[in-house]
Motif scaffolding. Structure first.
Motif, PDB file in Angstrom:
ATOM      1  N   SER A 220      -6.632   0.167  15.693  1.00 39.36           N
ATOM      2  CA  SER A 220      -6.701   1.615  15.907  1.00 39.36           C
ATOM      3  C   SER A 220      -7.113   2.327  14.615  1.00 39.36           C
ATOM      4  N   PRO A 221      -7.455   3.605  14.708  1.00 39.17           N
ATOM      5  CA  PRO A 221      -7.953   4.316  13.539  1.00 39.17           C
ATOM      6  C   PRO A 221      -6.943   4.297  12.401  1.00 39.17           C
ATOM      7  N   VAL A 223      -5.934   2.012  10.361  1.00 40.26           N
ATOM      8  CA  VAL A 223      -5.078   0.851  10.066  1.00 40.26           C
ATOM      9  C   VAL A 223      -5.551   0.136   8.800  1.00 40.26           C
ATOM     10  N   GLY A 224      -6.792   0.461   8.349  1.00 42.80           N
ATOM     11  CA  GLY A 224      -7.299  -0.147   7.112  1.00 42.80           C
ATOM     12  C   GLY A 224      -8.455  -1.105   7.327  1.00 42.80           C
ATOM     13  N   SER A 226     -11.862  -0.497   7.273  1.00 45.59           N
ATOM     14  CA  SER A 226     -12.921  -0.351   6.267  1.00 45.59           C
ATOM     15  C   SER A 226     -12.447  -0.871   4.918  1.00 45.59           C
ATOM     16  N   SER A 227     -11.191  -0.583   4.591  1.00 46.27           N
ATOM     17  CA  SER A 227     -10.654  -1.051   3.308  1.00 46.27           C
ATOM     18  C   SER A 227     -10.657  -2.573   3.256  1.00 46.27           C
ATOM     19  N   ILE A 239     -17.128   3.719   4.732  1.00 45.18           N
ATOM     20  CA  ILE A 239     -16.522   4.939   4.215  1.00 45.18           C
ATOM     21  C   ILE A 239     -15.015   4.845   4.442  1.00 45.18           C
ATOM     22  N   VAL A 240     -14.256   4.949   3.384  1.00 50.20           N
ATOM     23  CA  VAL A 240     -12.799   4.894   3.540  1.00 50.20           C
ATOM     24  C   VAL A 240     -12.241   6.307   3.415  1.00 50.20           C
ATOM     25  N   ASN A 242      -8.789   9.012   4.937  1.00 48.77           N
ATOM     26  CA  ASN A 242      -7.545   8.980   5.705  1.00 48.77           C
ATOM     27  C   ASN A 242      -7.602   9.869   6.937  1.00 48.77           C
ATOM     28  N   THR A 247     -15.008   5.836  10.831  1.00 49.05           N
ATOM     29  CA  THR A 247     -16.037   4.812  10.976  1.00 49.05           C
ATOM     30  C   THR A 247     -16.617   4.993  12.364  1.00 49.05           C
ATOM     31  N   LEU A 333       3.016  -1.066   0.971  1.00 44.77           N
ATOM     32  CA  LEU A 333       3.843   0.093   1.353  1.00 44.77           C
ATOM     33  C   LEU A 333       5.109  -0.404   2.065  1.00 44.77           C
ATOM     34  N   SER A 353      -2.613  -6.785   1.914  1.00 43.39           N
ATOM     35  CA  SER A 353      -2.854  -5.465   1.351  1.00 43.39           C
ATOM     36  C   SER A 353      -4.241  -5.454   0.736  1.00 43.39           C
TER      37      SER A 353
HETATM   38  P1  GDP Z   1      -9.888   2.403   9.160  1.00 43.14           P
HETATM   39  O1  GDP Z   1      -9.954   3.740   9.825  1.00 43.14           O
HETATM   40  O2  GDP Z   1      -9.130   1.430  10.001  1.00 43.14           O
HETATM   41  O3  GDP Z   1     -11.218   1.881   8.727  1.00 43.14           O
HETATM   42  O4  GDP Z   1      -8.987   2.578   7.845  1.00 43.14           O
HETATM   43  P2  GDP Z   1      -9.427   2.825   6.343  1.00 43.14           P
HETATM   44  O5  GDP Z   1      -9.830   1.562   5.693  1.00 43.14           O
HETATM   45  O6  GDP Z   1     -10.380   3.967   6.294  1.00 43.14           O
HETATM   46  O7  GDP Z   1      -8.040   3.223   5.693  1.00 43.14           O
HETATM   47  C1  GDP Z   1      -7.266   4.308   6.138  1.00 43.14           C
HETATM   48  C2  GDP Z   1      -6.332   4.766   5.023  1.00 43.14           C
HETATM   49  O8  GDP Z   1      -5.404   3.736   4.695  1.00 43.14           O
HETATM   50  C3  GDP Z   1      -7.056   5.110   3.741  1.00 43.14           C
HETATM   51  O9  GDP Z   1      -6.444   6.233   3.161  1.00 43.14           O
HETATM   52  C4  GDP Z   1      -6.840   3.891   2.864  1.00 43.14           C
HETATM   53  O10 GDP Z   1      -6.872   4.195   1.501  1.00 43.14           O
HETATM   54  C5  GDP Z   1      -5.472   3.429   3.316  1.00 43.14           C
HETATM   55  N1  GDP Z   1      -5.313   1.979   3.128  1.00 43.14           N
HETATM   56  C6  GDP Z   1      -6.098   1.005   3.644  1.00 43.14           C
HETATM   57  N2  GDP Z   1      -5.642  -0.209   3.268  1.00 43.14           N
HETATM   58  C7  GDP Z   1      -4.530  -0.002   2.505  1.00 43.14           C
HETATM   59  C8  GDP Z   1      -3.616  -0.870   1.816  1.00 43.14           C
HETATM   60  O11 GDP Z   1      -3.696  -2.109   1.818  1.00 43.14           O
HETATM   61  N3  GDP Z   1      -2.593  -0.264   1.138  1.00 43.14           N
HETATM   62  C9  GDP Z   1      -2.455   1.083   1.091  1.00 43.14           C
HETATM   63  N4  GDP Z   1      -1.421   1.566   0.403  1.00 43.14           N
HETATM   64  N5  GDP Z   1      -3.297   1.921   1.719  1.00 43.14           N
HETATM   65  C10 GDP Z   1      -4.336   1.400   2.418  1.00 43.14           C
END
Ligand code: GDP
Length: 447
Positions: A220-221, A223-224, A226-227, A239-240, A242, A247, A333, A353
């Motif tokens: 789901s949106p 969750v991380g 892209s990271s 693009i990362v 919050n 994406t 976290l 992480s």
């Molecule tokens: P996506 O929407 O699933 O692609 O999620 P993103 O990669 O854009 O991440 C969403 C938010 O979670 C961003 O603010 C990231 O910085 C944060 N984030 C992603 N991975 C981690 C992690 O391993 N640790 C922490 N503390 N924050 C994370």
């Protein structure tokens, strides 16, 4: 075929350019342009001079006497400075000599094949080796180049040939002196088919070495996803943010995971939405999920499991022969996803992480273990080989049934045709010119 040919074997622009010459006039051409000594397998230093005695370049050259060369013919390789002007001048001089013509793509390797230096499967392995980017691709190509695959195919060919010979002798025997056991023959034919099927199955797994495994990153949106993609490829690409749903479309990135070429697909956050652009992205990610060899399902460890997470888990078809790995993200976290949630639907789960890199080495190893092919046997990675062997297996399956029913005449025809299919893999037993040309058509010039 007996013409002397030449081609640049390296792209111009590096420090050194290699001009290759093969054929009966290779020595004469070297003598014409090169001032150094010409001796079998000895590298010598000299100059390239044109017909007016002007020095074109200082270089080294090596000469190979037939049959002790890559092509099996007289061959020369000239190593000049990697200059476009030098390469152009030398090319013009060779063409103007009247002794040689430009080589076709793959012509050196084709000549090596026609002169019995290697079979077709080995020649194709040369191409695989050149295009290999990941370590395991290189290893598979090397095994095939060394003739290990050819030996396996040869073994199968010999077994079909032996069965055919036995059947042929029985069919020719008017006196009924030869006792032909149709049931034993049928069983042996079925066994050969099963061995081919096993090779094909192994080849399907080895396909990832050639094409790269497609791994979808879903969840789901926020969750991380892209990271994680960025952490896996060590580059900023997706693009990362919050803000959920950033994406919008799928993002593809290639990486080398433990020697395996992998394409990661970062899918748009899968969730219900009314936004049309996002909806399109979501539809695409649904499709990507279906086509992937492996799925990484992400659950945000820093919040409790949402209804959306549950819906995504439910949406995964665990029955399909696809590997699914659950990743509990953001392990740096405080974790709200409880330990027993790791047993989600009986799926494998690990905590990672992307921020601190925790669990990333383990994740890469898990990915590699899930998609890596069995490396004990040389892999059937070439689609041409797979298609031929599939056809052979089909024919042998049919022949086995026919033998059981005593239809020996048509069984014989099927087995003969299967022999031709198998022989075409390595090009033994006089392959057609079309076949040879089609194999070498995909090669680069100078190889
Ligand atoms: P996506 O929407 O699933 O692609 O999620 P993103 O990669 O854009 O991440 C969403 C938010 O979670 C961003 O603010 C990231 O910085 C944060 N984030 C992603 N991975 C981690 C992690 O391993 N640790 C922490 N503390 N924050 C994370």
């Amino acid at each position: 075929m007996n013409d002397t040919v030449f081609a640049l074997s390296t792209p111009v622009g590096g420090a050194i350019t290699i001009m290759r010459i093969s054929g009966p006039d290779s020595r004469a051409l070297l003598q014409m342009f090169f001032t150094g000594r010409i001796e079998h397998r000895r590298v010598s230093y000299g100059r390239i001079v044109d017909d007016k005695g002007e020095t074109v370049d200082h270089c080294t050259a090596v000469f190979f006497s037939a049959p002790y060369s890559y092509t099996g013919e007289d061959m020369a390789e000239i190593f000049t400075h990697g200059s476009y002007a030098v390469a152009k001048r030398l090319t013009e001089m060779l063409a103007a000599s009247g002794l040689a013509v430009q080589a076709e793509p793959g012509e050196f390797t084709k000549r090596a094949y026609l002169n019995g230096k290697m079979d077709l499967a080995q020649a194709e392995a040369v191409m695989d080796l050149i295009s290999s980017t990941a370590e395991r691709q290189r290893r598979a190509a090397q095994l095939q180049l060394e003739g290990r695959l050819s030996a396996m195919i040869g073994g199968i060919y010999d077994r079909v040939k032996a069965s055919c010979a036995l059947l042929s002798a029985a069919m020719d025997d008017d006196t009924d002196e030869i006792e032909y056991d149709e049931h034993a023959a049928s069983a042996e034919t079925a066994l050969i088919k099963a061995d081919i099927d096993r090779m094909i199955e192994g080849g399907m797994r080895a396909k990832v070495l050639r094409e790269g495994a497609r791994i979808a990153i879903i969840g789901s949106p926020n969750v991380g996803k892209s990271s994680l993609l960025n952490a896996l490829i060590c580059r900023e690409r997706s693009i990362v943010t919050n803000i959920p749903g950033t994406t919008r479309d799928t993002v593809e990135e290639s990486a080398d995971i433990d020697g395996i070429p992998v394409v990661f697909i970062d899918t748009a956050g899968i969730h219900e939405t009314s936004d049309t652009v996002e909806k399109l992205g979501i539809e695409r990610s649904e499709r990507e999920k279906e086509n992937a060899d492996m799925v990484l399902l992400l659950i945000d460890g820093s919040r409790s499991i949402s209804e959306e997470d549950c819906a995504i888990i439910k949406g995964l078809d665990t029955q399909q022969n696809r590997k699914i790995l659950v990743l509990i993200t953001k392990s740096d976290l405080p974790q709200l996803v409880e330990a027993d949630a790791e047993a989600l639907c009986g799926l494998d789960a690990i905590r990672i992480s992307s921020l601190t890199g925790e669990g990333m080495t383990g994740l890469k190893k898990r990915i590699a273990a899930a998609i890596a092919p069995d490396e004990r046997d040389p892999a059937l990675t070439n689609t041409r080989h797979i298609a031929l062997l599939e056809q052979a297996a089909k024919r042998l399956g049919a022949a086995s049934e026919m033998l059981k029913n005593g239809e020996t005449d048509i069984a014989f025809l099927e087995m003969r045709a299967a022999m031709d299919d198998i022989a075409a893999v390595t090009g033994r037993e006089d392959p057609s010119e079309d076949l040879i040309n089609s194999v070498f058509a995909g090669f680069c010039v100078g190889k």
